[in-house]
Design a protein around this motif. Structure first.
Motif, short mmCIF file in Angstrom:
data_model
loop_
_atom_site.label_atom_id
_atom_site.label_comp_id
_atom_site.label_asym_id
_atom_site.label_seq_id
_atom_site.Cartn_x
_atom_site.Cartn_y
_atom_site.Cartn_z
N THR A 113 0.84 -1.18 0.00
CA THR A 113 0.00 0.00 0.00
C THR A 113 0.88 1.24 0.00
O THR A 113 1.72 1.41 0.90
N PRO A 114 0.74 2.14 -0.99
CA PRO A 114 1.71 3.23 -1.15
C PRO A 114 1.42 4.47 -0.31
O PRO A 114 1.99 5.53 -0.56
N PHE A 115 0.54 4.36 0.69
CA PHE A 115 0.20 5.51 1.53
C PHE A 115 0.77 5.29 2.93
O PHE A 115 0.49 4.26 3.56
N ILE A 116 1.55 6.25 3.42
CA ILE A 116 2.07 6.15 4.78
C ILE A 116 1.75 7.43 5.55
O ILE A 116 1.71 8.52 4.98
N ARG A 117 1.51 7.26 6.84
CA ARG A 117 1.32 8.43 7.70
C ARG A 117 2.62 9.19 7.82
O ARG A 117 3.71 8.65 7.69
N ASN A 118 2.52 10.48 8.13
CA ASN A 118 3.71 11.31 8.18
C ASN A 118 4.63 10.98 9.35
O ASN A 118 5.77 11.48 9.41
N ASP A 119 4.19 10.11 10.27
CA ASP A 119 5.05 9.70 11.38
C ASP A 119 5.45 8.23 11.28
O ASP A 119 5.95 7.65 12.25
N ARG A 120 5.27 7.60 10.12
CA ARG A 120 5.61 6.19 9.94
C ARG A 120 6.65 6.05 8.82
O ARG A 120 7.13 7.06 8.28
N PHE A 121 6.98 4.80 8.48
CA PHE A 121 7.99 4.57 7.47
C PHE A 121 7.63 3.35 6.63
O PHE A 121 6.76 2.56 6.99
N PHE A 122 8.30 3.19 5.50
CA PHE A 122 8.18 1.99 4.70
C PHE A 122 9.57 1.44 4.41
O PHE A 122 10.59 2.10 4.66
N ILE A 123 9.61 0.21 3.88
CA ILE A 123 10.87 -0.45 3.55
C ILE A 123 10.93 -0.67 2.04
O ILE A 123 10.07 -1.35 1.47
N LEU A 124 11.91 -0.08 1.40
CA LEU A 124 12.17 -0.32 -0.02
C LEU A 124 13.20 -1.44 -0.15
O LEU A 124 14.24 -1.42 0.51
N SER A 125 12.90 -2.45 -0.99
CA SER A 125 13.86 -3.53 -1.21
C SER A 125 13.84 -3.90 -2.69
O SER A 125 12.81 -3.79 -3.36
N PHE A 126 14.99 -4.35 -3.19
CA PHE A 126 15.09 -4.75 -4.60
C PHE A 126 16.39 -5.51 -4.79
O PHE A 126 17.30 -5.48 -3.94
N ASP A 127 16.47 -6.22 -5.92
CA ASP A 127 17.66 -6.98 -6.30
C ASP A 127 18.24 -6.41 -7.58
O ASP A 127 17.50 -5.90 -8.44
N ILE A 128 19.56 -6.53 -7.73
CA ILE A 128 20.23 -6.27 -9.00
C ILE A 128 21.00 -7.53 -9.37
O ILE A 128 21.89 -7.98 -8.63
N LEU A 129 20.65 -8.13 -10.50
CA LEU A 129 21.20 -9.41 -10.91
C LEU A 129 22.56 -9.24 -11.58
O LEU A 129 22.85 -8.22 -12.21
N ASN A 130 23.38 -10.29 -11.42
CA ASN A 130 24.62 -10.47 -12.20
C ASN A 130 25.60 -9.32 -12.05
O ASN A 130 26.43 -9.08 -12.94
N GLN A 131 25.54 -8.61 -10.95
CA GLN A 131 26.48 -7.51 -10.72
C GLN A 131 26.94 -7.53 -9.28
O GLN A 131 26.24 -8.03 -8.39
N GLY A 132 28.12 -6.99 -9.05
CA GLY A 132 28.62 -6.87 -7.69
C GLY A 132 28.01 -5.67 -6.98
O GLY A 132 27.09 -5.02 -7.48
N TYR A 133 28.55 -5.38 -5.82
CA TYR A 133 28.04 -4.27 -5.02
C TYR A 133 28.24 -2.95 -5.75
O TYR A 133 29.28 -2.70 -6.35
N GLN A 134 27.22 -2.09 -5.67
CA GLN A 134 27.30 -0.75 -6.23
C GLN A 134 26.93 0.28 -5.17
O GLN A 134 26.12 0.00 -4.28
N ARG A 135 27.52 1.45 -5.29
CA ARG A 135 27.14 2.57 -4.41
C ARG A 135 25.92 3.24 -5.02
O ARG A 135 26.03 4.05 -5.96
N LEU A 136 24.76 2.89 -4.51
CA LEU A 136 23.51 3.42 -5.04
C LEU A 136 23.04 4.61 -4.23
O LEU A 136 23.26 4.68 -3.02
N SER A 137 22.37 5.53 -4.89
CA SER A 137 21.81 6.69 -4.22
C SER A 137 20.33 6.82 -4.57
O SER A 137 19.82 6.13 -5.46
N TYR A 138 19.64 7.71 -3.88
CA TYR A 138 18.22 7.91 -4.11
C TYR A 138 17.86 9.36 -3.84
O TYR A 138 18.59 10.09 -3.15
N SER A 139 16.75 9.78 -4.39
CA SER A 139 16.20 11.09 -4.11
C SER A 139 14.68 10.99 -4.16
O SER A 139 14.12 10.04 -4.71
#
Length: 381
Positions: A36-62
């Motif tokens: 569910t993509p709605f969160i209260r302003n005092d709560r949080f969500f967890i983003l998770s994902f996989d990247i196949l066939n590659q080593g560790y990368q320094r990822l950023s977000y905005s």
């Protein structure tokens, strides 16, 4: 919650995956135990994902604040973000005991580096170490300033006497929270599917600070319960699985073919289009985040002849219900089946078959599965 939104123009910010090695993107809401993509302003969500066939990368977000139409609203970063305007994804683990190699990334948001200051619609984008976008996800932040009730019922018409569900919403705000009616509109989301949301709905009745959205136009086709399959143990046939083979290093999972156009409704519990990553083997529950393997899942629809001027797609929350080449089905004339193979992580999945009319551009999520007013759906507004 009341989501301020309206009709979506062509330039709206949407959910996209820009890199084919990015898989299993989930924006998990810990309150609702789904995406569910709605969160209260005092709560949080967890983003998770996989990247196949590659080593560790320094990822950023905005994150980017959007208006009610999901357009950039030209606010300065400092007006809607506390902390850094770009953050780093620090939690990353390599896959363990899997044939398919990948790195699993996790981000809790908001966090100590970045918090949102105002409610509204947001687009979160993840970038690789070269600052190229990998994918984007929508979410909305709301403030608990009132109470919202939502329900649906059978609605009849001369053309479709049994197929539709009309959604009605009531919103009540305390007297201290006076609402500007001109700034208030409603967006109804079904089964977390942004692709067929009804937006820009104005109040039908107003009684003080009580608002009713009960228009006859708030109608969805009832649809049917989702098809499901279970691949938490890919060495044995789980629910919905016809057979399993191994060709090379990865398993091939063949699902029971979909039988189109059912005549009667049959209740079948589902999770309203969602999916959950799991791995269970050797009588033990594994950590699906890093130990879940990938399998080629073969979808099929039993059709004697191909549909004229229409294309079929396998859709669910696992691909944001989007119609892409990756999930477009191909008709096999020799077998009399529409077929598609998709690489998916182990777990429990809901899916359905969407049709696209190539002439009108109309998308239907119920032409193949059938549509019944009794179908249980998740409506949010």
């Amino acid at each position: 919650m009341l989501l301020i939104s309206s009709a979506a123009p062509a330039q709206q910010e949407g959910e996209n995956i820009y890199n084919q090695d990015v898989k299993t993107v989930q924006l998990f809401n810990t309150e609702t135990n789904d995406e569910t993509p709605f969160i209260r302003n005092d709560r949080f969500f967890i983003l998770s994902f996989d990247i196949l066939n590659q080593g560790y990368q320094r990822l950023s977000y905005s994150v980017k604040h959007c208006d009610r139409n999901w357009n950039p609203d030209n606010l300065f970063d400092s007006e809607y973000v506390n902390g850094y305007t770009s953050g780093q994804i620090r939690e990353a683990q390599p896959s363990f005991n899997t044939v398919q190699n990948y790195y699993h990334y996790t981000l809790q948001f908001p966090n100590q580096d970045m918090q949102v200051k105002v409610s509204g619609n947001y687009l979160l984008t993840v970038f690789d170490d070269r600052k190229k976008p990998l994918f984007s996800k929508r979410f909305s932040v709301y403030e608990p300033v009132g109470q919202v009730g939502i329900g649906y019922e059978r609605v009849s018409s001369s053309g479709n006497p049994d197929l539709n569900q009309r959604v009605s919403v009531k919103a009540a705000f305390p007297n201290g929270n006076s609402m500007n009616v001109r700034q208030l509109s409603l967006c109804i989301l079904r089964n977390n599917n942004w692709e067929n949301a009804l937006c820009g709905i104005q109040p039908q009745f107003i009684n003080g600070n009580n608002f009713t959205f009960g228009q006859l136009s708030n109608v969805f086709d009832g649809g049917n319960e989702f098809f499901s399959f279970d691949t938490k143990n890919i060495s044995v046939q789980g629910y919905g699985v016809l057979k399993i083979t191994k060709d090379g290093s990865l398993y091939n999972t063949f699902l029971y073919p979909v039988i189109p156009y059912p005549l009667d409704y049959a209740y079948n519990p589902d999770v309203n289009g969602a999916y959950y990553v799991r791995r269970f083997d050797l009588s033990q529950e594994r950590d699906g985040r890093t130990e879940g393997d990938y399998t080629y899942v073969n979808f099929a629809v039993n059709m004697t002849n191909p549909l004229e001027d229409k294309d079929l797609y396998v859709v669910g929350l696992f691909n944001n219900y989007q119609l892409t080449d990756e999930n477009k089905m191909i008709f096999d004339e020799k077998r009399g089946f529409y077929e598609k193979t998709i690489l998916l992580k182990q777990g429990y999945y809901n899916y359905t078959i969407a049709t696209l009319d190539r002439n009108s551009g109309k998308v239907s999520y119920s032409e193949i599965s059938g549509s019944f007013w009794q179908t249980e759906n998740l409506y949010q507004g």
